[in-house]
Design an enzyme around this catalytic site. Structure first.
Site, PDB file in Angstrom:
ATOM      1  N   GLU A  12      -0.348 -26.238  11.366  1.00 45.87           N
ATOM      2  CA  GLU A  12      -1.468 -26.063  12.274  1.00 45.87           C
ATOM      3  C   GLU A  12      -2.297 -27.314  12.541  1.00 45.87           C
ATOM      4  O   GLU A  12      -2.836 -27.477  13.630  1.00 45.87           O
ATOM      5  CB  GLU A  12      -2.391 -24.964  11.726  1.00 45.87           C
ATOM      6  CG  GLU A  12      -1.772 -23.576  11.668  1.00 45.87           C
ATOM      7  CD  GLU A  12      -1.481 -23.024  13.047  1.00 45.87           C
ATOM      8  OE1 GLU A  12      -2.355 -23.072  13.929  1.00 45.87           O
ATOM      9  OE2 GLU A  12      -0.344 -22.544  13.258  1.00 45.87           O
ATOM     10  N   SER A  27     -10.206  38.242 -12.807  1.00 45.32           N
ATOM     11  CA  SER A  27     -10.464  38.417 -14.237  1.00 45.32           C
ATOM     12  C   SER A  27     -10.662  37.098 -14.983  1.00 45.32           C
ATOM     13  O   SER A  27     -11.111  37.115 -16.131  1.00 45.32           O
ATOM     14  CB  SER A  27      -9.318  39.185 -14.886  1.00 45.32           C
ATOM     15  OG  SER A  27      -9.254  40.493 -14.357  1.00 45.32           O
TER      16      SER A  27
END
Length: 798
Positions: free
Chosen positions: A90, A469
């Site tokens: 770059e 239950s």
């Protein structure tokens, strides 16, 4: 001579004028484009969007949440080779220019004039920082001037290393990766420090155009770009020519990391964590805040929970027959392409989708769904397998009648028989399972349904269902905390309740008949509804309501007698937490999926464990001065009562409705729960150190069958999970708290006894049973031998 002097004077004057005009023009230009420039000093306090990472208790990565997948890494942690690769690709003059590179600009112009297909950008890394951080992505002459002006200012304000650090953490490198650290993980499943020269060069070539160098769709271009970067690194003297040639000879191998909660069958768990983080911190903090979340998840236990629940759901579903194909497709020239388009469920492995290719009386030939490669193309290999009638036994028709060519079905490969598969189908009913530490509330495992990919609705935390239950232990615990003993006797006889409005309610036991008088222990062990209603009426529903609130089962239970039989609605998570408080001696806990949360800087911003540690900050430790944890948790019930209920629920597994769980071979306590019409089936239980709850039912409630019971379908899921979770661990008895008296009594009458038919019963001080009752078959809590019928309490139906 004088003429020449005048000419040069004219040229000088003209030049000076041109210079002044140019300078004024340049100044005006700079002034014009500088007026609206953003403040470059904001880079000083820049906090980039960083992904949130969720870890299991053992450090395994479970999930990541981000708009941009980024991990921020400081300059001193970025390897020199990585920096050199990006500079070569770059901006090779980065450390020598002042933000603008004239040489690079001239080189780019030259390449453009020559018509070279590989165009070179003229932007320096500093200019790219200015563009990516402070400007819009538009392409224009004006924006380019602003970029250059900002680059000059940035260079005057920040060091080169800081600018490069910002660049390497911001840049888009494709595959949703932002920054070099995230790219290293997402492309190679490696840290930045582990990258090879070839891998580094490929990543360094991506900023120019990540999509153009996609390693799956544009492999040749990607390879050419990687080798170009390597050549530049050799030219710049960063690597030797020999190393460069060796790197270029390497194939382009990209192995993307697959971060998915499905790896641990933890889709429901991860989504619950995500929701909590979003509620606690908001969307932006979740997806951009860089949070590090350490959860309570035990990956091994999570897989066990998933397996136990799936096996249980499939067991019920297959018992009710084959319902037909998952989908139907047209079989063309290549069945693999059509089958690949059918969306699979990513969390049902080892199940696979298959399409029926041929059918005869005894077997099917099926084609297995091919995988899609990273570029989206369908893999070329085509696998087929045989599905025999013996491996599809829940199909109650002949193979020709049940299947047709083009049917898409689920199959499971049989490992011991290559080329053969077993028929599977997605169950219609669903369920949930939660495993929790009863002392801290840390959730080790949570599965909220058969498949998270099929439905993200979490039945462990979001489904409000009747516990039936399985709520009874809290009714009986209320009685034990108010004068009753496990040997207190109640009538198990028909009862009719008349409401103030004149309506009547006549509850029934699941098993009709067999009435009589029994102990409280018997009432829980055999889940007697009539005994429970009588007990609730005598104790009073207001006390039971308060007990349910303190245990976290309900926030505001309606004080009606049917609620004593579990008619109210709650969640699996709440029920497991409630049972955990019975297991831990009655201490309040808060269920949690998260142990600790740290911000992007490593500071702890949340911790579940609120206990105070006295002496933990000492410079030295000694046996006489050890740190002490101070637990300020509320005591929700008497520890002696909690143990009595634990002992009674051990009996549920030894002699009662949960007897099928006994084969686990460990000390366990628990309770079944079956609601009216068997719409919800539960089993909640625990060992001394692990609480587990199971629920199954249809999302749109309907009966699971006239004969369906929790003992038949829910308890086996609990059993299978506990077998796996407790395998290899010692069989530790439940801890008996100080004050409990263990007295040998007859299991049926509750009277003192020894020998066959006797058990050790837990009594509080001063509540030991007599040798015999003076008469009758019922007893009040205050005098177990009194012949007084239980009734007349403060509770009421309405």
């Amino acid at each position: 001579m004088r003429m020449f002097a005048r000419f040069f004077a004219f040229l000088f004057a003209a030049g000076a004028i041109v210079f002044v005009v140019g300078a004024v023009g340049a100044g005006a230009l700079v002034y014009t484009f500088s007026k609206d420039l953003p403040d470059h000093t904001q880079l000083k306090n820049y906090e980039p969007p960083v992904m949130t990472r969720v870890h299991a208790a053992d450090g395994s990565l479970v999930a990541e949440y981000a708009h941009e997948r980024r991990l921020y890494i400081p300059s001193n942690a970025i390897p020199k080779l990585v920096k050199e690769a990006f500079l070569s690709a770059e901006d090779k003059n980065f450390y020598s220019h002042n933000g603008i590179d004239p040489e690079g600009m001239l080189r780019a112009v030259k390449v453009l004039i020559e018509g070279n297909k590989r165009m070179q950008g003229a932007s320096t890394i500093t200019q790219q920082v200015a563009k990516n951080f402070l400007l819009t992505p538009e392409r224009s002459f004006e924006r380019k001037i602003q970029e250059a002006l900002l680059a000059l200012r940035i260079e005057q304000t920040y060091s080169k290393d800081r600018i490069l650090e910002l660049y390497l953490n911001k840049i888009n490198l494709g595959l949703g990766s932002y920054g070099i650290a995230a790219a290293a993980l997402n492309y190679y499943d490696k840290s930045v420090q582990e990258l090879t020269l070839a891998e580094t060069a490929y990543l360094a070539g991506l900023p120019k155009a990540p999509n153009n160098y996609n390693p799956f769709r544009n492999r040749d271009a990607a390879l050419e770009r990687r080798n170009y970067v390597i050549n530049r690194m050799v030219e710049n003297g960063y690597v030797s020519r020999a190393d460069g040639e060796a790197a270029k000879a390497e194939p382009l191998v990209v192995t993307p990391r697959n971060v998915s909660a499905n790896s641990f069958a933890a889709g429901y768990f991860a989504e619950e964590v995500r929701r909590e983080l979003n509620d606690r911190y908001g969307d932006r903090k979740l997806y951009e805040g860089g949070l590090s979340v350490r959860t309570t998840l035990d990956p091994k236990m999570q897989l066990m929970a998933r397996r136990a629940l799936v096996d249980g759901l499939v067991r019920y579903d297959e018992a009710h027959g084959y319902r037909g194909p998952y989908k139907q497709i047209e079989i063309g020239a290549d069945w693999g392409v059509a089958l690949a388009e059918v969306s699979p469920l990513g969390d049902v492995a080892p199940w696979r989708l298959a399409v029926v290719l041929d059918v005869n009386d005894s077997a099917l030939r099926v084609g297995l769904q091919p995988v899609k490669e990273k570029g989206g193309e369908v893999a070329r290999n085509r696998e087929t397998a045989t599905l025999s009638a013996d491996n599809a036994r829940f199909v109650r028709k002949k193979m020709r009648q049940a299947f047709a060519v083009g049917d898409v079905i689920f199959v499971e490969p049989i490992e011991s028989k290559p080329g053969q598969v077993r028929l599977r189908q997605i169950p219609e009913l669903s369920g949930a399972i939660v495993a929790m530490d009863p002392f801290t509330g840390r959730v080790f495992a949570m599965v909220g349904g058969f498949s998270f990919d099929q439905s993200s609705f979490n039945r462990a935390t979001q489904a409000q269902r009747q516990p039936g239950s399985s709520f009874k232990p809290f009714v009986y615990a209320t009685a034990l905390d108010n004068g009753y003993t496990p040997s207190s006797v109640l009538q198990d006889e028909p009862i009719t309740i008349t409401t103030p409005g004149g309506e009547t309610w006549s509850p029934e036991n699941f098993e009709k008949g067999n009435y009589g008088s029994h102990t409280l222990r018997y009432g829980i062990e055999h889940s007697k509804n009539l005994m429970t209603v009588r007990l609730a009426r005598d104790v009073g529903m207001p006390l039971i309501v308060e007990t349910s609130r303190r245990f976290g089962i309900y926030d505001n239970l309606a004080p009606y007698l049917p609620m004593a039989l579990g008619a109210g609605e709650t969640t699996v998570m709440r029920m497991v937490a409630g049972y955990s408080m019975l297991a831990n001696g009655g201490k309040q806990i808060k269920p949690t999926l998260i142990d600790r949360i740290q911000d992007r800087w490593g500071h702890t911003i949340y911790r579940h464990d609120e206990r105070e540690c006295l002496g933990c900050d000492a410079d030295k430790f000694s046996p006489d001065n050890e740190p002490k944890l101070v637990d300020k948790s509320e005591q929700v019930i008497d520890p002696l009562t909690a143990y009595q209920m634990t002992s009674i629920m051990e009996g549920v597994i030894q002699r009662g409705t949960g007897v099928g769980v006994r084969e686990v071979g460990k000390h366990l306590a628990g309770k079944t729960g079956t609601t009216n019409d068997a719409k919800d089936l539960w089993f909640i239980g625990y060992s001394p150190d692990l609480a587990v709850g199971v629920y199954i039912g249809y999302d749109k409630p309907r009966s699971l069958g006239d004969s369906a019971q929790a003992a038949q379908y829910a308890a086996p899921i609990f059993r299978d999970f506990m077998k796996m979770a407790l395998a290899g661990k010692p069989d530790t008895p439940f801890r008996v708290p100080p004050g409990i008296k263990l007295i040998s009594v007859d299991v049926r009458s509750g009277l003192r006894a020894s020998g066959a038919g006797s058990i050790l019963e837990a009594f509080k001080p001063g509540t030991a049973p007599p040798d015999s009752y003076s008469g009758g078959h019922t007893a009040s809590p205050s005098a177990p031998g009194d012949d007084n019928q239980v009734g007349g309490g403060t509770g009421g139906l309405y």
